[in-house]
Structures are given as structure tokens and as C-alpha cells.
Enzyme design. Structure first.
Site, PDB file in Angstrom:
ATOM      1  N   SER A 174       0.818  -1.204   0.000  1.00 49.23           N
ATOM      2  CA  SER A 174       0.000   0.000   0.000  1.00 49.23           C
ATOM      3  C   SER A 174       0.862   1.270   0.000  1.00 49.23           C
ATOM      4  O   SER A 174       1.722   1.417  -0.843  1.00 49.23           O
ATOM      5  CB  SER A 174      -0.957  -0.065   1.187  1.00 49.23           C
ATOM      6  OG  SER A 174      -2.097   0.681   0.897  1.00 49.23           O
ATOM      7  N   TRP A 188     -10.107   0.209  -5.141  1.00 52.34           N
ATOM      8  CA  TRP A 188      -9.598   1.554  -4.830  1.00 52.34           C
ATOM      9  C   TRP A 188      -8.175   1.718  -5.391  1.00 52.34           C
ATOM     10  O   TRP A 188      -7.778   2.798  -5.812  1.00 52.34           O
ATOM     11  CB  TRP A 188      -9.638   1.723  -3.309  1.00 52.34           C
ATOM     12  CG  TRP A 188      -9.197   3.015  -2.700  1.00 52.34           C
ATOM     13  CD1 TRP A 188      -8.215   3.161  -1.754  1.00 52.34           C
ATOM     14  CD2 TRP A 188      -9.714   4.331  -2.909  1.00 52.34           C
ATOM     15  NE1 TRP A 188      -8.104   4.477  -1.384  1.00 52.34           N
ATOM     16  CE2 TRP A 188      -9.013   5.223  -2.077  1.00 52.34           C
ATOM     17  CE3 TRP A 188     -10.718   4.846  -3.734  1.00 52.34           C
ATOM     18  CZ2 TRP A 188      -9.261   6.597  -2.035  1.00 52.34           C
ATOM     19  CZ3 TRP A 188     -10.969   6.217  -3.695  1.00 52.34           C
ATOM     20  CH2 TRP A 188     -10.241   7.074  -2.856  1.00 52.34           C
ATOM     21  N   LYS A 212       4.218   2.069  -2.311  1.00 51.18           N
ATOM     22  CA  LYS A 212       4.638   3.267  -3.063  1.00 51.18           C
ATOM     23  C   LYS A 212       6.085   3.569  -2.654  1.00 51.18           C
ATOM     24  O   LYS A 212       6.930   3.912  -3.487  1.00 51.18           O
ATOM     25  CB  LYS A 212       3.739   4.463  -2.730  1.00 51.18           C
ATOM     26  CG  LYS A 212       2.215   4.202  -2.908  1.00 51.18           C
ATOM     27  CD  LYS A 212       1.374   5.430  -2.545  1.00 51.18           C
ATOM     28  CE  LYS A 212      -0.018   5.161  -1.982  1.00 51.18           C
ATOM     29  NZ  LYS A 212      -0.984   4.495  -2.776  1.00 51.18           N
ATOM     30  N   HIS A 254      -7.642  -5.763   0.178  1.00 53.33           N
ATOM     31  CA  HIS A 254      -6.403  -4.988   0.339  1.00 53.33           C
ATOM     32  C   HIS A 254      -5.655  -5.517   1.573  1.00 53.33           C
ATOM     33  O   HIS A 254      -6.068  -5.248   2.707  1.00 53.33           O
ATOM     34  CB  HIS A 254      -6.828  -3.530   0.539  1.00 53.33           C
ATOM     35  CG  HIS A 254      -5.714  -2.553   0.595  1.00 53.33           C
ATOM     36  ND1 HIS A 254      -4.952  -2.222  -0.505  1.00 53.33           N
ATOM     37  CD2 HIS A 254      -5.234  -1.808   1.621  1.00 53.33           C
ATOM     38  CE1 HIS A 254      -4.063  -1.309  -0.163  1.00 53.33           C
ATOM     39  NE2 HIS A 254      -4.212  -1.045   1.124  1.00 53.33           N
TER      40      HIS A 254
HETATM   41  C1  GTR Z   1      -5.482   4.426   1.653  1.00 54.07           C
HETATM   42  C2  GTR Z   1      -4.882   5.230   0.533  1.00 54.07           C
HETATM   43  C3  GTR Z   1      -4.142   4.320  -0.408  1.00 54.07           C
HETATM   44  C4  GTR Z   1      -3.255   3.361   0.317  1.00 54.07           C
HETATM   45  C5  GTR Z   1      -3.809   2.882   1.646  1.00 54.07           C
HETATM   46  C6  GTR Z   1      -2.806   2.260   2.609  1.00 54.07           C
HETATM   47  O1  GTR Z   1      -6.232   5.173   2.508  1.00 54.07           O
HETATM   48  O2  GTR Z   1      -5.917   5.893  -0.120  1.00 54.07           O
HETATM   49  O3  GTR Z   1      -3.431   5.080  -1.360  1.00 54.07           O
HETATM   50  O4  GTR Z   1      -1.999   3.873   0.465  1.00 54.07           O
HETATM   51  O5  GTR Z   1      -4.400   3.889   2.351  1.00 54.07           O
HETATM   52  O6  GTR Z   1      -1.655   2.660   2.665  1.00 54.07           O
HETATM   53  O7  GTR Z   1      -3.233   1.380   3.369  1.00 54.07           O
END
Ligand code: GTR
Length: 424
Positions: A260, A351, A264, A402
Site C-alpha cells: 500500500s 480503490w 509506493k 487490500h
Molecule cells: C489508503 C490510501 C491508499 C493506500 C492505503 C494504505 O487510505 O488511499 O493510497 O496507500 O491507504 O496505505 O493502506
């Protein structure tokens, strides 16, 4: 049905307002043209790996640094390592555990981040190792009672009983399902992790805390480059500096992993530090592996609004203005060539735009091609739970949400076995 219920819960969780106009329909993706990967800023065609390395790749990295990820200015900071804990009977006698205090000091203050390292005991040779940051503290990745608990700021979390930004001892092991430490050791890999909040607490404070506190006064242009992602990536590069000093670890075989927002960060660490031998992006989504121009799921505006501190300040000018970007995320992946890259998505993580993550990898192909490597030749999404490999590129879309699962780890290590562990 379950899928839609989960999507709905995510929608509530992440704030209705920001997501009121989220697009989850392929038919509503605006027509877009990806900027040319193999044409340099002055219009020259890039035809060889030398031209790529000497001309185009540096141009892309420069742009990513200035306009997207920023740069952690460390010129006042001295980094040192100190092993504070060593146990060669960890994990029931199967592993060596080390805890390494990484101290960051300027002439006034010192900040310490602890790195937790497990190494397979059975190996007589230096081992390949996977390094990644974690979200709630090193002690959350395993119930081993010897793991130090960070006293840095942590995100509140009802499920974990964190309500005052302090991690209580009861959070030991709460994220163990994301870190199958014993299995990683069993497969012959070392594992290292650092709590990302030890490097930079994840909230917008104008870059005053965490490692930013050590920077001192910066020029206006350097201030514009401050970002949390670049600080987290800097931490990963410091971990790499440590591995180069540890004889139990094969520093030519360090794999950088992240999930996540930390995916990045692992991508940016891999792009900006070529010592990482392989890069893993787990569900990194917008500002990670996913193409921004698709505007599917999270957009640049969404991310910059909710997390204004993650990226360089100039990235904000692309809010609702994706087509003005002279690059897209496939170019980030392309800078990793010819190193192995594994991008993974999750079916219910719309998402993060799974298809955009795959298309990014697909469109990074030409830079891998310049090295004579095979690349994906079909833009069609692969089947769920059916990883595909082409040369040094791998992708899977896993069923489920996720998250990071044992399935993901097994697939990463299968790929790493071929391209890192057993390759010279
Ligand atoms: C979310 C965000 C994503 C992702 C995620 C995470 O809220 O929108 O880009 O980075 O968090 O890091 O769990």
C-alpha cells in the site's frame, strides 16, 4: 454480494466526501494517451539500453524526484548502526534475531529507528533478505516477546486498542498474518523490518517531526521536495547501508517489499537506489504501480487531499489534471529495469485499481526489452490467483481484499528464488 458489502464498508471508512465521485466503471475511464517511454525530453528516440541508462532513465528519475516523490535532504545527518540484540536461538531455535538501532544524528539531536532482522539459522552462507517497512511497530509482526516496542507516534486503531497514538504491549503480533516470518525463514530468506513511524510519523505536520526534525533550515526548493514517502524510502536505503556491513546477509540479494503506501515507498526506494536487487509492490495503487491517467478508484486529487504530506508539493498541481503529467506510473516501473519487479493486486481492492497496476507493468515493458528481456505481450488482465511471469516481470491478482497474505509471500519467494536467490 460479499464483494459489494466490502466495497461499501471501504467507502464509509475512507470518508464519503472524498470518494463521492469515485469511478469504478471501465466504461467511464477517460480516453488517455500515455506519454512516450522511449522518447527523451528533446524528442530523441531511445534505442538501446545505454541510451536508456544515460539519457532517458535519468530524465524520468529527475522528474519523479522533483514533481512526484520528492527527496529527503540528509546532508546534515550522520547515520550509524548499533546491534542492540542478538539471539541465535530465536523462533524456537530456527533463526537468528538481531535488532539494529539505526541512529540519525545532526549536531544537536539524534533520532533512533529500530530494525528487526530474522535470519535462517541453517544457512552457512550469507542469505538473501527481504526488507520492508511496517505500519504499527516491529513488535506487531510477530509475537516474539523480545521485539522492542517503539515509543514513536502510531496511528490510532480501534481494533488494536490504540487510542492515544501509543502502541500498547497488547499489540504484539497483531499484524503477524501479514508477516509469515517462520515461513520466510524456512524458505531461506532473511527478513528485516522497520516501523515507518520511527522514520516519519504518518500525519501532516509540515515536516517538523521524525527525520525531518534533523534537517535544519532548508532552501525553498529543498523544502518543496520534502515528503513522507521520500523519508520512508531514505530509511530503506539506510537499511541497505546496514546490510552492506552485515556478513550474515548477501547485500547483492536484498529485495525491497512494501504494501500500500509502503508499496509506493518500496517502488520509490527501488527506483532511487539501484542496490535493491528486486522490488515488490503489494497493492500499492495510486501514486504506486497504478496508472494515474485511468482515474479509476483513488485519484491524484483524492490522495493529495487526504495525505498532503506523502508526495512532493508540486505533485498537487496534477490534482484533476492528470494529462498534464509528462509521465505516468509505468515510467516509475520502467526505471527498475533490468531488475526483477513483482507487482501484485487484490481483486476486492478496486480503490487501488488492479487493472491500472497491471497495465503499468505492461507499459513498462519497452525498457526491459532494451535489455533483451521478455515482457508481457498481452494487455488482457490475467486470471485471478494465477500469477504470470515474463522475463524479470511478474504480476498476480489475488482473490480477497487490500492486504498481504501468505499466498502473496509464497508467490514473491517463488519469483525471487528464480531471479535473486539462485541467480548470479
Ligand atoms: C489508503 C490510501 C491508499 C493506500 C492505503 C494504505 O487510505 O488511499 O493510497 O496507500 O491507504 O496505505 O493502506
Amino acid at each position: 454480494m460479499v464483494f459489494f458489502i466490502r466495497l461499501f464498508i471501504l467507502y464509509i471508512l475512507f470518508g464519503m466526501e472524498a470518494k463521492a465521485q469515485v469511478n469504478y466503471d471501465e466504461n467511464d475511464i477517460p480516453t488517455y494517451v500515455l506519454p512516450q517511454l522511449l522518447v527523451s525530453n528533446d524528442g530523441t528516440n531511445i534505442n538501446s539500453s545505454e541510451e536508456w541508462r544515460n539519457i532517458r532513465r535519468p530524465e524520468i528519475l529527475e522528474f519523479l524526484k522533483n514533481q512526484v516523490y520528492g527527496h529527503f535532504n540528509d546532508h546534515r545527518i550522520i547515520v550509524k548502526f548499533h546491534i542492540t540484540d542478538y539471539d541465535d536461538g530465536a523462533l524456537g531455535g530456527r533463526a537468528i534475531r538481531k535488532q539494529v538501532a539505526i541512529s540519525f544524528a545532526n549536531d544537536i539531536d539524534t533520532i533512533t529507528a529500530n530494525m528487526l532482522v530474522y535470519l535462517p539459522l541453517s544457512s552457512s552462507e550469507p542469505v538473501p533478505l527481504i526488507v520492508g517497512l511496517n505500519f504499527f511497530g516491529n513488535h506487531t509482526v510477530h509475537s516474539d516477546p523480545s521485539i522492542l516496542i517503539s515509543d514513536s507516534w502510531v496511528m490510532n486503531n480501534e481494533e488494536f486498542g490504540i487510542d492515544d497514538h501509543v502502541a500498547p504491549p497488547s499489540t504484539r503480533g497483531v499484524r503477524a498474518h501479514r508477516w509469515p516470518v517462520s515461513r520466510i525463514i524456512e524458505r531461506g530468506y532473511g527478513l528485516a523490518t522497520i516501523y515507518y513511524g520511527d522514520l516519519d510519523p504518518d500525519y501532516d505536520d509540515g515536516f517538523k517531526n521524525g527525520l525531518h526534525a534533523l534537517q535544519g533550515a532548508l532552501s525553498k526548493s529543498d523544502q518543496k521536495l520534502n515528503s513522507s514517502i521520500s523519508a520512508w524510502a531514505f530509511g530503506l536505503s539506510c537499511a541497505m547501508d546496514y546490510f552492506e556491513t552485515d556478513e550474515d546477509v548477501d547485500s547483492d540479494k536484498i529485495i525491497v517489499f512494501g504494501h500500500s503506501r509502503l508499496g509506493k515507498s518500496s517502488l520509490w526506494a527501488g527506483a532511487s537506489d539501484e542496490r535493491f536487487a528486486m522490488i515488490i509492490s503489494n497493492n500499492s495503487g495510486c501514486g504506486g504501480a497504478a496508472l494515474s491517467r485511468r482515474r479509476y478508484g483513488e485519484t491524484i486529487k483524492d490522495i493529495n487531499t487526504r495525505f498532503p504530506h506523502w508526495f512532493a508539493s508540486d505533485f498537487h498541481q496534477y490534482n484533476d489534471n492528470e494529462d498534464a503529467l509528462p509521465l505516468d506510473q509505468h515510467m516509475l516501473l520502467a526505471t527498475l529495469a533490468p531488475r526483477p519487479i513483482y507487482v501484485a493486486s487484490a481483486l476486492e481492492d478496486q480503490w487501488a485499481d488492479p487493472k491500472g497496476e497491471f497495465l503499468s507493468l505492461f507499459n513498462a515493458g519497452p525498457s526491459y526489452n532494451l535489455y533483451g528481456l521478455k515482457v508481457f505481450t498481452n494487455e488482457m488482465m490475467p486470471n485471478v490467483d494465477d500469477p504470470i511471469w515474463a522475463g524479470k516481470m511478474a504480476y498476480h491478482i489475488r482473490s480477497g481484499v487490500h492486504d498481504v497474505t501468505l499466498y502473496d509471500w509464497e508467490k514473491y519467494m517463488d519469483f525471487a528464488d528464480k531471479h535473486v536467490r539462485y541467480s548470479n
